[in-house]
Design a protein around this motif. Sequence first.
Motif, PDB file in Angstrom:
ATOM      1  N   HIS A   1     -19.205  55.814 -19.981  1.00 35.05           N
ATOM      2  CA  HIS A   1     -18.331  56.179 -18.870  1.00 35.05           C
ATOM      3  C   HIS A   1     -16.984  56.689 -19.381  1.00 35.05           C
ATOM      4  O   HIS A   1     -15.955  56.038 -19.208  1.00 35.05           O
ATOM      5  CB  HIS A   1     -18.129  54.991 -17.936  1.00 35.05           C
ATOM      6  N   ASN A   2     -17.055  57.833 -20.032  1.00 34.88           N
ATOM      7  CA  ASN A   2     -15.814  58.536 -20.327  1.00 34.88           C
ATOM      8  C   ASN A   2     -16.106  60.025 -20.169  1.00 34.88           C
ATOM      9  O   ASN A   2     -17.250  60.460 -20.349  1.00 34.88           O
ATOM     10  CB  ASN A   2     -15.250  58.155 -21.708  1.00 34.88           C
ATOM     11  N   PRO A   3     -15.104  60.787 -19.792  1.00 37.46           N
ATOM     12  CA  PRO A   3     -15.366  62.186 -19.457  1.00 37.46           C
ATOM     13  C   PRO A   3     -15.964  63.009 -20.597  1.00 37.46           C
ATOM     14  O   PRO A   3     -16.475  64.095 -20.358  1.00 37.46           O
ATOM     15  CB  PRO A   3     -13.975  62.721 -19.066  1.00 37.46           C
ATOM     16  N   GLN A   4     -15.906  62.505 -21.842  1.00 37.67           N
ATOM     17  CA  GLN A   4     -16.458  63.242 -22.985  1.00 37.67           C
ATOM     18  C   GLN A   4     -17.825  62.709 -23.414  1.00 37.67           C
ATOM     19  O   GLN A   4     -18.371  63.137 -24.425  1.00 37.67           O
ATOM     20  CB  GLN A   4     -15.502  63.123 -24.184  1.00 37.67           C
ATOM     21  N   SER A   5     -18.359  61.759 -22.650  1.00 37.58           N
ATOM     22  CA  SER A   5     -19.575  61.082 -23.089  1.00 37.58           C
ATOM     23  C   SER A   5     -20.764  62.027 -23.184  1.00 37.58           C
ATOM     24  O   SER A   5     -21.078  62.759 -22.236  1.00 37.58           O
ATOM     25  CB  SER A   5     -19.893  59.956 -22.100  1.00 37.58           C
ATOM     26  N   ASN A   6     -21.438  61.962 -24.323  1.00 39.98           N
ATOM     27  CA  ASN A   6     -22.625  62.809 -24.504  1.00 39.98           C
ATOM     28  C   ASN A   6     -23.745  62.426 -23.551  1.00 39.98           C
ATOM     29  O   ASN A   6     -24.645  63.215 -23.298  1.00 39.98           O
ATOM     30  CB  ASN A   6     -23.138  62.702 -25.944  1.00 39.98           C
TER      31      ASN A   6
ATOM     32  N   ASN B   1     -24.720  68.771 -24.368  1.00 37.68           N
ATOM     33  CA  ASN B   1     -25.266  70.089 -24.018  1.00 37.68           C
ATOM     34  C   ASN B   1     -26.739  70.176 -24.377  1.00 37.68           C
ATOM     35  O   ASN B   1     -27.134  69.799 -25.477  1.00 37.68           O
ATOM     36  CB  ASN B   1     -24.510  71.189 -24.769  1.00 37.68           C
ATOM     37  N   VAL B   2     -27.515  70.670 -23.460  1.00 34.75           N
ATOM     38  CA  VAL B   2     -28.936  70.871 -23.708  1.00 34.75           C
ATOM     39  C   VAL B   2     -29.192  72.371 -23.800  1.00 34.75           C
ATOM     40  O   VAL B   2     -28.836  73.126 -22.885  1.00 34.75           O
ATOM     41  CB  VAL B   2     -29.790  70.266 -22.571  1.00 34.75           C
TER      42      VAL B   2
ATOM     43  N   LYS C   1     -26.983  73.862 -20.983  1.00 34.44           N
ATOM     44  CA  LYS C   1     -26.738  73.218 -19.690  1.00 34.44           C
ATOM     45  C   LYS C   1     -26.234  71.819 -19.981  1.00 34.44           C
ATOM     46  O   LYS C   1     -26.750  71.169 -20.904  1.00 34.44           O
ATOM     47  CB  LYS C   1     -28.043  73.079 -18.902  1.00 34.44           C
ATOM     48  N   PRO C   2     -25.265  71.347 -19.215  1.00 29.00           N
ATOM     49  CA  PRO C   2     -24.839  69.964 -19.458  1.00 29.00           C
ATOM     50  C   PRO C   2     -25.928  68.981 -19.033  1.00 29.00           C
ATOM     51  O   PRO C   2     -26.703  69.247 -18.121  1.00 29.00           O
ATOM     52  CB  PRO C   2     -23.589  69.814 -18.585  1.00 29.00           C
ATOM     53  N   MET C   3     -25.953  67.856 -19.738  1.00 27.68           N
ATOM     54  CA  MET C   3     -26.975  66.825 -19.488  1.00 27.68           C
ATOM     55  C   MET C   3     -26.997  66.408 -18.027  1.00 27.68           C
ATOM     56  O   MET C   3     -28.047  66.124 -17.468  1.00 27.68           O
ATOM     57  CB  MET C   3     -26.662  65.615 -20.369  1.00 27.68           C
ATOM     58  N   VAL C   4     -25.816  66.400 -17.423  1.00 31.13           N
ATOM     59  CA  VAL C   4     -25.695  65.906 -16.048  1.00 31.13           C
ATOM     60  C   VAL C   4     -26.533  66.750 -15.083  1.00 31.13           C
ATOM     61  O   VAL C   4     -26.985  66.267 -14.051  1.00 31.13           O
ATOM     62  CB  VAL C   4     -24.198  65.850 -15.655  1.00 31.13           C
ATOM     63  N   ASP C   5     -26.774  68.008 -15.439  1.00 31.11           N
ATOM     64  CA  ASP C   5     -27.596  68.866 -14.580  1.00 31.11           C
ATOM     65  C   ASP C   5     -29.024  68.359 -14.488  1.00 31.11           C
ATOM     66  O   ASP C   5     -29.702  68.561 -13.486  1.00 31.11           O
ATOM     67  CB  ASP C   5     -27.621  70.305 -15.129  1.00 31.11           C
ATOM     68  N   PHE C   6     -29.480  67.712 -15.554  1.00 34.30           N
ATOM     69  CA  PHE C   6     -30.848  67.200 -15.544  1.00 34.30           C
ATOM     70  C   PHE C   6     -30.921  65.850 -14.836  1.00 34.30           C
ATOM     71  O   PHE C   6     -31.988  65.380 -14.509  1.00 34.30           O
ATOM     72  CB  PHE C   6     -31.356  67.041 -16.984  1.00 34.30           C
ATOM     73  N   GLN C   7     -29.764  65.216 -14.678  1.00 34.32           N
ATOM     74  CA  GLN C   7     -29.744  63.879 -14.093  1.00 34.32           C
ATOM     75  C   GLN C   7     -29.623  63.922 -12.578  1.00 34.32           C
ATOM     76  O   GLN C   7     -29.507  62.882 -11.930  1.00 34.32           O
ATOM     77  CB  GLN C   7     -28.596  63.066 -14.699  1.00 34.32           C
ATOM     78  N   GLU C   8     -29.631  65.115 -12.029  1.00 36.61           N
ATOM     79  CA  GLU C   8     -29.497  65.293 -10.579  1.00 36.61           C
ATOM     80  C   GLU C   8     -28.242  64.605 -10.068  1.00 36.61           C
ATOM     81  O   GLU C   8     -28.229  64.006  -9.001  1.00 36.61           O
ATOM     82  CB  GLU C   8     -30.750  64.769  -9.872  1.00 36.61           C
ATOM     83  N   LEU C   9     -27.206  64.656 -10.894  1.00 35.35           N
ATOM     84  CA  LEU C   9     -25.928  64.079 -10.492  1.00 35.35           C
ATOM     85  C   LEU C   9     -24.912  65.199 -10.355  1.00 35.35           C
ATOM     86  O   LEU C   9     -25.008  66.226 -11.024  1.00 35.35           O
ATOM     87  CB  LEU C   9     -25.431  63.075 -11.534  1.00 35.35           C
TER      88      LEU C   9
END
Lengths: 785, 211
Positions: free
Chosen positions: A690-695, A700-701, A714-722
């Motif tokens: 939980h930090n804004p730089q967390s991998n 990046n994917v 693509k950032p990882m968060v895109d795959f997390q549906e978040l």
Amino acid sequence: MRHELKTSPAAFRIEAYRMLTTFLGVFSLSFFATGAEVGKGLGDGNDGNRSGPIHLITLYDDKGMPIKATHQKPRPVSMKKTCGECHNYEKISKGWHFHSGSEQPPSGRVGEPWVLTDSWTRSQIPISNRDWKGAQKPSDLQMSPWQVMSQFGSHMPGGNYGEMEPDEDDLTVDPAEFLRWPISGHFEINCLACHNADRRQDPSGAALQAARQNYRWIATVGAGLAVVKGVSLTLDDFYDPEFEYKIKTQYDKNLFNADNKVFLDIVRKPPDNRCYFCHSVQDMGKSKEEEWTRHEDIHLTAGMTCTDCHRNGVDHMISRGEEHPDPSDHEKVATMSCRGCHLGNGAEGDEEAHRQGGQLGAPHPKHAGIPAVHFEVLSCTACHSGPSPKEIVGGSSPFSVDDIEDLQAFVTELMLRKNAEDPVSMFLYDELSDSTRDQLEGFDDSPSDRVELQGSLIEDFNRISQGPSIYETERFEGVTLRPITKQLLDKSQPGKNHVQFNRLLLEDAYPKALSRYPLGIVRTARVHQLGLHGKHALVRRLPHIMSPVFKPGEDGKIAPHRMFWPAYWGILKNDEVKAISPAYIKEIAADALGVDDQENQEKINDWRPFTTEQIAEVIPLIKEDFEAMDDPRQNEEIVYLSAGKLYRLVDGEVVTEEHEAAEAYAWPIGHDVRPASQSLGVNGDCRECHNPQSNFFVGNVGLDSPFTGEVETKPMVDFQELDPAYTWAFSFSFVFRPIMKIVVSVACILLSMILIWYVLRALGCLSESASKKLKNPGKGESSDV
Amino acid sequence: MFEIISYLGLIGVVGFIVVHFMVFPPAKKGIAELKSFPEFKGQWWCFWSSDLGLLGRLDRLAFLVALICLSALFLTGFGPPLLGGKALTGFLLIIHATAAPVFIVCVAFLVFNWAYRCRFDAEDREWLRRLCSCRVFGFLKESGVCCKLAFWFGAILCVPVAMSIIVSMFPIFGTHGLETLFKIHQYGSLLLVLDSMVLLYFVCRASNCCR
């Protein structure tokens, strides 16, 4: 052409002759045969004695004849007949490893598919007959069982496709296959591939037999029972295995005792080494020299074996470690998952696994300081398994010899640029070891020089890239950096390991000489056919499997996944894309794709440069051929998929769009489990994720594709549906988390003090009232509480 | 299980309020005077009213903020599990985690201000006698006492509800301990919400709530 063979009189005569001779042979021999039907299932039970039975047994060939050391022309061992003597082969053949080719096999949790790759057609197609989202069924590609076996046989356990010989009246099958099946024989379930504990068991040797289409001989060679000479693949279609003996089987006579029995070191629980041949993963982030630093799954290190968790009965439906398995098996396998083993808390548990109290003395995790919501939204593997979250998944890895694409060109470029006082080349030259510099100066492109210099350069490159950041503004002023390199440049911090960043910088500085190899990628034994030794060893790089990608699994919990971007030519219909066979594409569009048959694709299995102009050339060619062949697909739209995008041809122009069918194919990582001390968030360190730089969220994917040009991510968060804004805001809120803890604690203390104060007052009043009653019964009045 | 209990609890409390309202209709004047909460007379939400002192205004403000926060906490905390059977995540979690500390601070302030007025006195002895003699019907008629009871019950509940989450953020308890803390938070919150509904109902209708 294909159907001519099937219906030709010659083929028919041969078939009829074969059938007749086979029938006569089998009939005459059946008097002597002690077939598999006798005693079927005898060895599947348990007589109560827990010691394993000794397997000093008679070997049988596929005709059911006992094999003797004295035979002049012995046939290979048949597992179906030999093991089937005491074990229920039919029941076993329905097991998880052997049933995927059947009609509507159970799917279960999405898993690793077979991957059909072809660098010329720029294809990497996930293939499975199970209903796994994104996977193409072999039938979609018109792949017959024979073709599946030919493609993937090296890492197959037998059975399944290996025994799906087509019916003679099946007109959809290539007639040549009817001729090949009797020559190669059935690829029966190779029981020894798993259950033979003998150190001589050689899966690579067995795989070589598969590559030679010597399917009937696989088990015999794999177990080291015999030496086999001859290659089915090279035999004529009309070779008759009943009367000719060009594939020679020479048994090791020392293995047979006086009764012609052979001791096989059979174990009920296969050793890990047997599983590894098909279930290994190679982290490309580690160079070969660093392999020794790789850690094993903590469970195996602790002395457990694969089969402690992945168990099965005679039906061979191996438990897959699922938290919510098939309800019918739930009670039996409830403890064979992470939670089942580690979180058992006896009768109080609200799940079956918990009630059973875990197993094998598994330690109960502390999870200290990790709020329980994590257990609802994350799988156990998210924090415990696979590699830690990476800055880049699908970037580049340590250099290997293959990464210098053109050594002569590199040497020339380096020396020329150094002499021209190019700062990067001067720096690189200075950083090379003395011996490498000497080799560079004296390089004459002889084979011995090449090998020596390549080795030295790779060693030096890896040393340089593993050191501190080599970036200096002036040094790289004249180098065009890729977006991903620029992205890392912003994050570059002194003292941090810059291996990825440095490699990207070197690749950018010498874009023609150094190959851009993805980082954070792995190769798996089955997909990349690892573990093959000697002449048939392969160096496959496709598909580029990225790991770890943190995304939700089928249960909605975020888990680490392995993932790759399917790429293939296909037919778009009803918003679904059915793949077209790469072999067909290569045949009709060889020129447009730049196919060079002289090049050994097996050794250069990696992306070849590709352009949208080539797509514009290939699609009309496919369409024309469909029309010429009157193919039922001629009216459908032909497309190409890659890196999440669909490429269509609209009015002669290639148009791209994101499409569900092009989504990445991903399957969850179960292993390698790290020690608890290396888990994410250990000791309640929330900021690890939980930090804004967390991998974990903003790693990046790579959008891996054959297209030349800029590497997209693509950032990882895109795959997390978040929502990226959410993850940023939530991570940022942890800055205030300590303040919140203090404020809430103080408020609660204040509340508690007030409550205690009034409780004490109430007690005082009650006491006072009681005292008054004692003095003046009937007149006791209390003051306010 | 939690979803079922929550639904049952909410239906039960709403049902209780409706039945109570019908069996014991409020005085003719409608919402009656509140001796202990004079600020609730008339436009009690006007915390900027000129006839209030600073503490009075803060008191009203804290009450309003607490009410809003409680609503936000209820909607965000109970919405996902009750409507979708899902865990609280995403922006709802951020809203929840932001509203929670504000709520607890306001509650601490309100309890500090109201505790004295909501103490039980000699006049409240009757309910104890009724309660002890199982004359619940009569006991329920006493809105004032019910109001005080709900107030103190809510004040008590706030502590475990807040601390169960705060404690779980420190590396003290193990997995099962954390799950237990989470359940304490869940069920404690449910009780707190139900209690707050009852409290609001009685505050709105009580004529002799506290003094």
